[in-house]
Design an enzyme around this catalytic site. Structure first.
Site, PDB file in Angstrom:
ATOM      1  N   ARG A  39       0.730  -1.161  -0.003  1.00 39.27           N
ATOM      2  CA  ARG A  39      -0.020  -0.091  -0.055  1.00 39.27           C
ATOM      3  C   ARG A  39       0.836   1.077   0.026  1.00 39.27           C
ATOM      4  O   ARG A  39       0.542   2.299   0.588  1.00 39.27           O
ATOM      5  CB  ARG A  39      -0.975   0.019   1.319  1.00 39.27           C
ATOM      6  CG  ARG A  39      -2.196  -0.556   0.932  1.00 39.27           C
ATOM      7  CD  ARG A  39      -3.411  -0.018   1.651  1.00 39.27           C
ATOM      8  NE  ARG A  39      -3.346  -0.458   3.067  1.00 39.27           N
ATOM      9  CZ  ARG A  39      -3.908  -1.650   3.473  1.00 39.27           C
ATOM     10  NH1 ARG A  39      -4.852  -2.218   2.767  1.00 39.27           N
ATOM     11  NH2 ARG A  39      -3.826  -1.873   4.824  1.00 39.27           N
ATOM     12  N   TYR A 166     -14.087 -13.119   0.601  1.00 39.58           N
ATOM     13  CA  TYR A 166     -14.733 -11.721   0.243  1.00 39.58           C
ATOM     14  C   TYR A 166     -16.327 -12.020  -0.285  1.00 39.58           C
ATOM     15  O   TYR A 166     -17.060 -11.694  -0.181  1.00 39.58           O
ATOM     16  CB  TYR A 166     -14.048 -11.100  -0.645  1.00 39.58           C
ATOM     17  CG  TYR A 166     -12.896 -10.216   0.089  1.00 39.58           C
ATOM     18  CD1 TYR A 166     -13.426  -8.978   1.058  1.00 39.58           C
ATOM     19  CD2 TYR A 166     -11.844 -10.333   0.097  1.00 39.58           C
ATOM     20  CE1 TYR A 166     -12.765  -8.226   1.750  1.00 39.58           C
ATOM     21  CE2 TYR A 166     -10.885  -9.457   0.714  1.00 39.58           C
ATOM     22  CZ  TYR A 166     -11.390  -8.216   1.488  1.00 39.58           C
ATOM     23  OH  TYR A 166     -10.588  -7.634   2.242  1.00 39.58           O
TER      24      TYR A 166
END
Length: 369
Positions: A39, A166
């Site tokens: 990130r 997910y």
């Protein structure tokens, strides 16, 4: 992805000027320990927030120009040794026909998650990756040109179990109990879904290499929610299958791309992961560097694993933490990183201090093993 696909790839990329990251991934000697951050293109950077302002998250992911700009931003600020393409792991469920939205304050959300095995019939059986995910490939090719050979560009994908969780949970979850219910109640359907995801991931990763990715990382972010037995049945075989199939195909085309597996909180599986066809095993901060070295027995390079929250410390403290981490891992076959992604409220200055500390301390370490 056949041979023609690779031979037709753009050959006019600028020459790579800093291959430290690639050499470390292969266990070769380096002048300094290479460093990048998961990130690193993220909300902690004001310029990232500005570029993203007012734009839907997945619209941004579908814009090669935006992805390229976001990927390059951290390189303008910090002397990172690698870049990772800005994208998201959930582009794969989207390619399979699922609706995914990024909801402010809540994160990724599936309005219609998978509930029962019959829901698998709604997924697109045959995914044409070059059509559905071409925006990622375009972003990679554009970025390879714009990065001007400064550092290697990493492509990535989510791993099957993490994507499955997910798709069933419908978003983030603390217990992942809906997805785990499938593993215990519908093992056959679970394997069917995991296999379907694996097939798409293999094509997706090969497409990224064809587009210009110089390394690949597979994120099994939800590994830690599984116990060792479930991990061995529902995660590890697919992780191995991905690496083996990608490598076999690349070999046919005369390509050799280092691959990294990051199975967060799967410290019980370190030995297995070090023998799963990946050159590099990424570690989270719960693992002691020296014991990770011993347990992987020099079979792989290691990547990680500073606690991201250490970046809240004063710069001198960050430098001490980095020094201790480097001493634990040793200089060879090591890529410095965090044990997870950067958080939005982190100070860019402290990220810079982390990068500098890795470079300075590792240069002073000399050529010890």
């Amino acid at each position: 992805v056949d041979k023609r696909h690779f031979l037709s790839r753009p050959k006019d990329f600028p020459q790579l000027l800093n291959d430290t990251f690639l050499r470390a991934a292969r266990g070769e000697d380096t002048e300094h320990v290479p460093v990048w951050c998961m990130r690193q293109a993220g909300r902690y950077l004001p310029e990232f927030r500005k570029t993203r302002e007012g734009r839907d998250f997945f619209d941004t992911c579908r814009s090669p120009e935006a992805c390229c700009e976001l990927t390059l931003q951290p390189l303008r600020r910090f002397p990172f040794d690698a870049a990772i393409i800005f994208s998201d792991i959930l582009v794969i469920p989207q390619a399979l026909g699922m609706n995914v939205q990024m909801v402010a304050g809540k994160g990724p959300t599936f309005p219609e998650p998978l509930k029962e095995p019959e829901d698998l019939q709604q997924l697109q059986a045959k995914v044409d990756v070059s059509k559905e995910l071409d925006y990622v490939f375009k972003a990679i090719t554009l970025t390879r040109h714009k990065i001007e050979g400064k550092v290697p560009l990493i492509g990535f994908s989510g791993a099957p179990w993490t994507l499955m969780s997910y798709m069933i949970e419908g978003g983030g979850s603390n217990t992942h109990s809906k997805a785990k219910r499938w593993l215990y109640r519908h093992p056959e359907a679970s394997h069917m879904l995991l296999k379907m995801l694996t097939d798409v991931i293999v094509q997706y990763l090969l497409g990224q290499v064809a587009a210009g990715a110089q390394a690949l990382q597979v994120f099994e972010s939800h590994a830690g929610i599984l116990g060792p037995v479930e991990f061995k049945e529902f995660s590890l075989p697919y992780l191995r299958d991905i690496a083996r199939r990608v490598k076999d195909k690349l070999k046919e085309a005369g390509e050799d791309i280092p691959m990294i597996v990051f199975a967060k909180d799967a410290h019980y599986a370190l030995e297995d992961l070090s023998q799963s066809h990946y050159e590099v095993v990424g570690l989270d901060w719960t693992i002691d560097p020296q014991s990770a070295r011993e347990r992987t027995g020099g079979k792989v390079s290691l990547q990680g694993n500073m606690d991201p929250c250490a970046l809240y410390a004063p710069k001198e403290r960050i430098s001490q933490i980095v020094k201790k981490m480097l001493e634990g891992f040793g200089k060879k076959g090591y890529i410095a990183n965090l044990g997870h992604g950067l958080y939005p409220d982190m100070d860019p200055e402290n990220v810079g201090a982390f990068v500098d500390a890795v470079h300075q301390h590792s240069k002073q370490m000399g050529a010890q093993i």
